[in-house]
Design a protein around this motif. Structure first.
Motif, PDB file in Angstrom:
ATOM      1  N   ILE A   6       0.473   5.338  -1.886  1.00 40.39           N
ATOM      2  CA  ILE A   6       0.352   6.480  -0.963  1.00 40.39           C
ATOM      3  C   ILE A   6       1.474   7.481  -1.233  1.00 40.39           C
ATOM      4  O   ILE A   6       1.253   8.688  -1.334  1.00 40.39           O
ATOM      5  N   THR A  45       0.821  -1.215   0.000  1.00 38.01           N
ATOM      6  CA  THR A  45       0.000   0.000   0.000  1.00 38.01           C
ATOM      7  C   THR A  45       0.855   1.264   0.000  1.00 38.01           C
ATOM      8  O   THR A  45       0.401   2.307  -0.465  1.00 38.01           O
ATOM      9  N   TRP A  46       2.093   1.181   0.518  1.00 35.79           N
ATOM     10  CA  TRP A  46       2.905   2.404   0.611  1.00 35.79           C
ATOM     11  C   TRP A  46       3.237   3.026  -0.739  1.00 35.79           C
ATOM     12  O   TRP A  46       3.221   4.262  -0.853  1.00 35.79           O
ATOM     13  N   VAL A  61       2.146  13.656   3.536  1.00 32.89           N
ATOM     14  CA  VAL A  61       1.824  12.287   3.105  1.00 32.89           C
ATOM     15  C   VAL A  61       3.095  11.561   2.681  1.00 32.89           C
ATOM     16  O   VAL A  61       3.314  10.393   3.019  1.00 32.89           O
ATOM     17  N   GLY A 107       1.232  11.391  -2.501  1.00 34.81           N
ATOM     18  CA  GLY A 107       1.870  12.500  -1.793  1.00 34.81           C
ATOM     19  C   GLY A 107       2.757  13.316  -2.720  1.00 34.81           C
ATOM     20  O   GLY A 107       2.694  14.549  -2.759  1.00 34.81           O
ATOM     21  N   MET A 154       4.680   8.198   4.288  1.00 30.53           N
ATOM     22  CA  MET A 154       5.027   7.023   3.480  1.00 30.53           C
ATOM     23  C   MET A 154       6.451   6.567   3.778  1.00 30.53           C
ATOM     24  O   MET A 154       6.702   5.379   3.994  1.00 30.53           O
TER      25      MET A 154
END
Lengths: 284, 547
Positions: free
Chosen positions: A18, A14-15, A51, A22, A55
């Motif tokens: 994200i 998921t990173w 964000v 960002g 991350m």
């Protein structure tokens, strides 16, 4: 792969998405800001940056955890090392662009501006010498930066930090945690000291030497090269701080310490770029 | 998170029920699977191919007749700029990265890419970069319109870019990071994840060409990033890199840009060579002729790509020694490229050839790419280039090296591997129809542009003198036929995914293909995870010499 411990393939990350969100928010905000938006632009920049930092913290915490729980075999370590090595290679190329720009400007284009028909017809009074802010005297009168003040001190600082970094590595390999932590503290401290001196030097340039980013091509190349380098020193020092924190928590073994190695490689790369800067930007 | 456990049996197609794909749409966002990410890249590239194609249709519609018909000149220039950027960075490059993602792990016996999370990020950064670039189309001042090369001082004038410049610059940064991450992943995968029994000189040529392309990417994407960063600071932070009044030089930008730009064109053509070298032997039912010479030719083309950049700048003002050096250095590239063309021809010589759609596209590639290469040789001659520079002759040349070369080979790759990926056979009749329509119309589209260019019609202008009218109309008609024909490919892709002809395909799909490369020894469709234990035997047909 031929060993019994399998190559670790993570699932469902998921990173990355994200971090991408960002990054693109931050850049869209910056672009808006440059186009004159003073409210939406900066808000997006800050939100995106937050964000992005979340991350970085999340992703690296995950990696550190996986590493410490023995999920990476030897082959995974090789992939990470290749990744870091070629990342640093791409960074070297990025700096090479600006070094080449400096070389081309000093040795070719400024000479062309100050000779032949260009000089006779366009600006006969222009003397093609270095440093220069061009026939248009862009940015006004300025004083070039001397090599023998803070820059020379900064050279000594960075070279010493390279030594202390290697000393810390020896401590890690010899299972001497005390030496590892002390060595890293010294390295990080020297790194931030360098950045402080660099900030002081910039302050001096802007306030009392008339030397700014807008001081023609000398100011452009000077601040672009030293600025990008200073940014890389900051990043390197932050990476080393994280490595220091992890060392203090008891991470890293003589046979498993990729993060330390990667940080050290990065630090030496930043060091070598500085030597290039000292010679080509300050000294010559 | 759980590790893929190596199974200790010989069956290589283990199903891992405990960690198959995630459910629903989320699967595609958070996936780390090389096949999922390959699919994402390919579908994104296909979508961008139609977006970029639509822009080309606007250009050809405006040029159908002399005078200004449909769009105003600034928008026309936005279309030429964006068509190039979208096709290069949104369609061709991502399509080849998609093929690399799908094929390289399967071809070298690896369980996945070496750095799967970074692989996911590479894809999403690409999408982010393209979105940032596309967002400029919606701004009141319009998309960038100074050409995809972003030459200063034109690109720094307010009227040419309006508010688009910083968005375009940051888009380039994101696309660059994406490409570098993808390239690093490919290098680590090829060096570190090969089946133990596969030596470097056993690797399929597609893997070799991608390895060399990945090095090109890492070496030049930062150069482009540096160049556009200086544009940004010249525009917004008072620097003088490209401003002669401050001691800078706008020509410096062109040197930096083409130091990136020339290797960039080989980034788009080397994987093309790799796919062609993979497909032609299968349908000629012969080993690839001169495997080792293909590897060396690829390497030397990559090397030469770094030392010829200023042949894009013969008319810009350079010392005579520079003109001569770049002229001779450029012509040397014809040697390794010639080696390749002769090797493909020799591979087909006395082969038991059949002409399925992938082979048709590959043969058309060999013929039409050679055409594009020969016009390239003409332009390498500095005195002749003074006539060709910035005319439609250049447009014809690079479109011959990109459309009937890179795009045709991407089509060929689609027809070649779709049955392997989906387990379904595509409709051969429609495939052949797509080929013949494309191959004929692409020549109607681009061949007349040679005449226009030699007669002096400049590129990137929405209007033209009356004597150019006939060939422009012919070219536009070819363009519309070519554009419409590609809808057939879209239909075939969707149809094949949904079941195709209903024919059950074998693991080999193409007769004898498993002697050439490892992916054909896996079942069709390929399972979600492959090669969790590496293969012990590696096909070597492709490395045998034919004599």
């Amino acid at each position: 792969m031929s060993t019994n411990v399998a190559y670790y393939i993570p699932h469902k990350a998921t990173w990355p998405v994200i971090g991408t969100a960002g990054l693109v928010t931050m850049l869209a905000g910056f672009a808006n800001y440059l186009n004159g938006s003073s409210s939406v632009g900066p808000a997006f920049m800050v939100a995106g940056l937050v964000v992005f930092i979340i991350m970085l913290v999340g992703w690296f915490t995950l990696q550190a955890h996986e590493s410490e729980t023995g999920m990476y075999n030897h082959d995974v370590g090789i992939s990470y090392r290749m990744g870091m090595m070629w990342f640093i290679f791409s960074e070297i190329i990025f700096f090479a662009v600006f070094f080449s720009t400096l070389w081309y400007t000093r040795n070719l284009s400024v000479q062309w501006l100050g000779s032949g028909a260009t000089k006779e017809l366009l600006h006969s009074a222009y003397q093609a010498t270095w440093p220069t802010n061009g026939p248009g005297d862009v940015g006004g009168k300025f004083e070039p930066m001397s090599a023998w003040g803070l820059p020379f001190l900064n050279t000594l600082i960075l070279l010493s930090s390279g030594v202390s970094c290697t000393w810390a590595h020896h401590g890690l390999l010899a299972k001497n945690r005390d030496q590892l932590i002390k060595g890293l503290i010294v390295t990080v401290a020297l790194g931030f000291l360098f950045v402080m001196f660099q900030a002081f030097e910039y302050h001096e340039a802007y306030t009392s030497m008339g030397l700014t980013l807008g001081s023609g091509v000398y100011g452009s190349t000077f601040f672009m090269l030293t600025g990008f380098h200073g940014f890389h020193v900051c990043v390197g020092a932050i990476i080393l701080s994280v490595v220091l924190f992890r060392s203090w928590k008891g991470h890293f073994q003589p046979e498993n310490h990729f993060a330390f190695e990667a940080a050290a490689w990065y630090w030496h790369f930043v060091d070598v770029v500085w030597l290039g800067l000292f010679v080509f930007v300050y000294l010559l | 998170m759980s590790a893929v456990v190596a199974e200790h049996d010989d069956h290589h197609a283990d199903e891992h029920h405990d960690h198959g794909p995630a459910k629903g749409l989320l699967r595609w966002i958070i996936t780390t699977n090389h096949k999922d990410i390959g699919t994402l890249y390919l579908l994104f590239a296909l979508a961008m191919f139609f977006v970029g194609g639509a822009m080309a249709m606007v250009i050809r519609a405006e040029l159908f007749e002399p005078g200004l018909q449909f769009v105003d000149p600034a928008f026309f220039n936005s279309m030429t700029t964006m068509h190039a950027l979208v096709m290069v960075f949104g369609a061709v490059m991502p399509a080849f990265v998609g093929l690399a993602n799908w094929q390289i792990p399967m071809m070298i016996g690896a369980p996945d890419m070496a750095l799967p999370r970074m692989n996911n990020m590479s894809f999403w950064l690409l999408v982010a970069g393209v979105l940032l670039l596309a967002s400029t189309l919606l701004m009141e001042t319009g998309a960038p319109n100074a050409g995809w090369t972003f030459y200063p001082p034109l690109v720094l004038q307010p009227i040419t870019v309006g508010k688009a410049l910083p968005f375009a610059v940051f888009a380039v940064h994101l696309l660059g990071i994406s490409s570098i991450m993808g390239a690093i992943n490919i290098i680590a995968t090829i060096f570190n994840m090969r089946a133990p029994s596969m030596k470097m000189m056993d690797m399929p040529l597609f893997v070799w060409t991608w390895l060399i392309t990945a090095f090109l990417l890492i070496a030049v994407m930062p150069v482009f990033a540096g160049a556009v960063t200086m544009l940004l600071t010249d525009k917004f932070f008072h620097t003088s890199f490209f401003n002669a009044a401050g001691g800078g030089d706008p020509v410096l930008y062109q040197h930096i840009f083409w130091f990136f730009g020339h290797p960039e064109v080989y980034i788009m053509i080397l994987p093309t060579f790799g796919v062609a070298s993979t497909i032609i032997p299968v349908f000629a039912r012969k080993p690839l002729f001169g495997y080792a010479s293909m590897v060396w030719a690829t390497g030397s083309i990559a090397f030469f790509s770094f030392i010829v950049w200023a042949h894009h700048m013969f008319t810009v003002g350079m010392p005579m020694a520079g003109e001569l050096y770049f002229m001779y250095a450029t012509m040397i590239i014809a040697v390794p490229t010639g080696v390749k063309v002769f090797n493909w021809t020799a591979t087909m010589w006395k082969g038991a050839m059949t002409f399925e759609t992938p082979m048709l596209f590959s043969i058309a590639f060999v013929v039409l790419f050679t055409m594009g290469g020969l016009t390239g040789l003409m332009m390498a001659l500095a005195p002749l280039d003074f006539q060709y520079h910035d005319t439609y002759f250049i447009v014809a040349h690079f479109h011959y090296t990109l459309v009937p070369a890179s795009i045709f080979i991407l089509m060929a790759a689609g027809y070649f591997w779709l049955p392997k990926w989906t387990g379904h056979m595509y409709n051969e009749k429609i495939g052949q129809l797509h080929f013949w329509l494309s191959a004929i119309s692409v020549n109607i589209l681009f061949f007349p542009q040679h005449f226009l260019g030699l007669a002096g019609m400049p590129r990137r202008i929405p209007d033209y003198a009356i004597q150019f009218a006939d060939w422009n109309m012919v070219s536009s008609i070819g363009g519309f036929i070519f554009g419409l024909s590609q809808l057939l490919f879209l239909y075939i892709v969707i149809d094949t995914i949904r079941g195709g002809t209903g024919e059950k395909v074998t693991a080999e799909v193409w007769e004898g293909s498993s002697n050439h490369s490892l992916e054909w020894t896996l079942p069709s469709p390929v399972p979600y995870h492959t090669w969790t234990t590496p293969p012990t035997v590696v096909p070597t047909e492709h490395v045998l010499d034919s004599h």
